[in-house]
Design an enzyme around this catalytic site. Sequence first.
Site, PDB file in Angstrom:
ATOM      1  CB  CYS A  70      -5.653   1.873  -6.393  1.00 22.22           C
ATOM      2  SG  CYS A  70      -6.621   1.604  -4.907  1.00 22.22           S
ATOM      3  CB  CYS A  73      -6.511   4.807  -4.541  1.00 19.43           C
ATOM      4  SG  CYS A  73      -5.604   3.450  -3.773  1.00 19.43           S
TER       5      CYS A  73
END
Length: 111
Positions: free
Chosen positions: A36, A39
């Site tokens: 991600c 993230c």
Amino acid sequence: MKKCEVIIMVEAINDQNFEEETKNGVALVDFWATWCGPCKMQSPVIDQLSEERQDVNFYKMDVDQNQDTAKNLGIMAIPTLIVKKDGNIVDRITGYTPKEKLNQILDQYTD
């Protein structure tokens, strides 16, 4: 040359210890995954906050490795940050969130 020691205050937790680890005080749990992009941007912010704030416990949970907790909490997008106070979820933030905004949110739940 002096060796610089960095202590990371963000603990990795899992499905088995999520409830136990987050039942006392104020906790921020970063639900993330290795693939991600947002993230990866959020992670250093969480690390910085963990070094600056002793009034909050910081945790990370990899949703690919811990699908039960993510499913039970209805986490459909990452990063999702869950704030718990004394074991109860009091806030949920989805998407990258800057440090200043996270500090404001955490200030609401700390003394």
